[in-house]
Design a protein around this motif. Structure first.
Motif, mmCIF file in Angstrom:
data_model
loop_
_atom_site.group_PDB
_atom_site.id
_atom_site.type_symbol
_atom_site.label_atom_id
_atom_site.label_comp_id
_atom_site.label_asym_id
_atom_site.label_seq_id
_atom_site.Cartn_x
_atom_site.Cartn_y
_atom_site.Cartn_z
ATOM 1 N N HIS A 1 0.814 -1.217 0.000
ATOM 2 C CA HIS A 1 0.000 0.000 0.000
ATOM 3 C C HIS A 1 0.857 1.282 0.000
ATOM 4 O O HIS A 1 0.656 2.176 -0.819
ATOM 5 N N HIS B 1 1.675 4.440 -2.883
ATOM 6 C CA HIS B 1 1.695 5.896 -2.646
ATOM 7 C C HIS B 1 3.031 6.494 -3.102
ATOM 8 O O HIS B 1 3.088 7.534 -3.758
ATOM 9 N N ASP C 1 -0.375 8.463 5.963
ATOM 10 C CA ASP C 1 -1.827 8.341 5.754
ATOM 11 C C ASP C 1 -2.479 7.825 7.038
ATOM 12 O O ASP C 1 -1.876 7.896 8.117
ATOM 13 N N ILE D 1 -4.048 4.419 7.495
ATOM 14 C CA ILE D 1 -3.436 3.093 7.573
ATOM 15 C C ILE D 1 -3.371 2.509 6.169
ATOM 16 O O ILE D 1 -4.340 2.584 5.408
ATOM 17 N N ASP E 1 -5.512 7.679 -1.488
ATOM 18 C CA ASP E 1 -5.617 6.307 -2.010
ATOM 19 C C ASP E 1 -6.076 6.257 -3.469
ATOM 20 O O ASP E 1 -5.693 5.346 -4.204
HETATM 21 FE FE FE2 Z 1 -3.255 5.166 1.933
#
Ligand code: FE2
Length: 501
Positions: free
Chosen positions: A113, A117, A136, A138, A304
């Motif tokens: 994740h 980003h 961020d 989580i 996201d």
């Molecule tokens: Fe995120």
């Protein structure tokens, strides 16, 4: 080969496509098609539109996180994980996935994740190397990541993680908990909390002290005394003014972000900062980044949804050809500059829905409500249409070469092309509609890039001597931004304001 990046299953579903020459063919938000704000589901209209931009029968699908890691975190944290969310196919929907893969090979890859980003930021940035900071709420188990990023001799992006913080210690969860505490919607209305901060008492307030003493364990290590995933009790800071809570939350978040960026500066080897994750949308806190870096890149969609592009970047591997954020649905035709000017002169306010929709949460001139920023009455007039909280100001959009004349741009930001940062307005009395209570504005600077919005500002300047306009997003209250002409027609009827395409 085309690389399809997808973020979906939690909030702000989005889809991006990169070709094998590094061109971003398409990047769009599901909410703009389904009209369901922040929807976590990909929708048919978005997928159809994205498919129309594919240039190859060979596709790879890159999903922005690893569902099994998220599942594990949910199990460990006592959340209620849904078994079907272990499979990308079930998250996206079998029908939509088949549609994307139809007749194509379409292998599905998953990525970390925070790395998605990081890639969304670094591989769209102009830098050959950078220190990448992701903050961020989580992502899987991660809440903060710092990377060294560079391109190897084959031009392939490389990332080395230098430091990280993990769930439940999270700056994003803290800010969302405070958003909820003042009665706003977490993971949606954090920007309103940020706007409220200007009205709160200074950093000597007892709310700030109580908030800090009760919740923060260490500013240096970014640790908290409580897991703030499910918010704070309603009794927390009982009786306190919401504006003071907002002010306290902003000051604490700024101190925590400063601590992370300072850590990045000492651990990282680059003089360039790439900053991403949802917390990078806090344009008030972003003014502080220049205390540590002279070169800063925040892509226009650092949350996201933007990670759909990050996942596609990881698939492609190299630097992409970044031009601007106009990457979504196309309302074709020339930008209607002269007609916009005519309406601005007669009505002071006009909507524009032209060209490709913005990829990111901010209207940058293709799905915008524009107005003459001069004078006292315009703020109330635009507010009447937008029907939002009166304390919130609107943003200026300005010819980049005049930004310094009207705004004191913070260190590290020669420009702010995607409204990434606030700047003190030098003439607040002349432009009250675009200046916040604290004397700052969320500036969008427009370079000489041949876009329609640039031509519009140039003509407006020749006509009026004013190099800026007021710019706010074109959306019906409670709905996502206008996407197609049908949405624009509904806006016209509802608010009796002309929307030009
Ligand atoms: Fe995120």
């Amino acid at each position: 080969m085309n690389y399809i990046g997808i973020s979906a299953g939690f909030h702000d579903a989005a889809l991006s496509v990169i070709d094998d020459a590094g061109n971003v063919l398409f990047a769009g938000h599901s909410e703009r098609y389904s009209k369901s704000k922040h929807t976590k589901h990909l929708c048919y209209g978005l997928v159809e539109d994205a498919i129309s931009y594919l240039t190859s029968r060979d596709v790879e699908i890159h999903y922005y996180e690893r569902p099994w890691m998220k599942f594990l975190r949910q199990v460990r944290s006592g959340e209620k994980p849904v078994l079907s969310n272990l499979s990308v196919k079930e998250i996206i929907g079998t029908g939509l996935l088949h549609k994307l893969q139809d007749g194509r090979k379409g292998k599905v890859h998953t990525h970390n994740h925070h790395l998605s980003h990081a890639a969304a930021g670094f591989q769209t940035s102009p830098y050959d190397d950078a220190t990448v900071v992701v903050i961020d709420a989580i992502g899987e188990f991660d809440t903060i990541s710092i990377y060294n990023a560079w391109y190897d001799k084959n031009g392939v992006a490389q990332y080395k993680k230098l430091w990280g913080q993990r769930y439940p210690d999270s700056i994003g969860l803290f800010y969302s908990a405070m958003t909820q505490r003042v009665g706003l919607k977490p993971l949606d209305e954090e920007y309103i909390l940020m706007g409220m901060a200007a009205y709160g008492k200074s950093n000597l307030s007892k709310e700030l002290k109580e908030m800090s003493d009760t919740l923060i364990r260490s500013y240096k290590d970014i640790t908290f005394k409580d897991n703030l995933h499910t918010g704070v009790p309603d009794t927390f800071l009982e009786g306190a003014d919401n504006m003071d809570i907002a002010c306290g939350a902003q000051l604490i978040v700024e101190q925590l972000i400063t601590s992370v960026i300072s850590k990045a500066r000492s651990l990282g080897s680059s003089k360039n900062l790439v900053y991403g994750g949802g917390v990078a949308l806090n344009c008030l806190a972003n003014r502080l980044l220049g205390n540590f870096y002279d070169n800063i890149w925040i892509m226009p969609n650092p949350g996201d949804a933007g990670s759909s592009l990050g996942a596609a970047c990881l698939g492609y591997g190299k630097r992409v050809n970044w031009t601007n954020a106009f990457l979504g649905y196309d309302i074709s035709g020339d930008y209607p500059t002269n007609r916009i000017i005519d309406h601005l002169v007669t009505d002071k306010i006009v909507g524009v829905a032209s060209g490709r929709a913005e990829f990111g949460p901010r209207a940058l001139g293709h799905r915008s409500l524009l107005a003459d920023p001069r004078g006292q009455e315009i703020k109330d007039k635009v507010n009447e249409i937008k029907r939002r909280q009166k304390f919130r100001p609107f943003a200026p959009i300005i010819l980049e070469e005049y930004a310094d004349m009207y705004f004191d741009m913070p260190r590290g930001f020669d420009n702010s092309r995607y409204m990434q940062v606030i700047a003190r307005c030098r003439h607040p009395d002349l432009f009250p509609a675009i200046v916040h209570h604290d004397g700052t504005s969320r500036v969008q600077t427009v370079p000489n890039d041949g876009t329609g919005i640039r031509e519009l500002l140039e003509k407006w300047y020749v006509l009026t001597g004013c190099p800026m306009l007021l710019n706010t997003s074109l959306n019906i209250r409670g709905e996502p931004m206008v996407n197609d002409r049908k949405d624009a027609d509904r806006f016209e009827i509802m608010y009796n304001v002309k929307v030009i395409s």
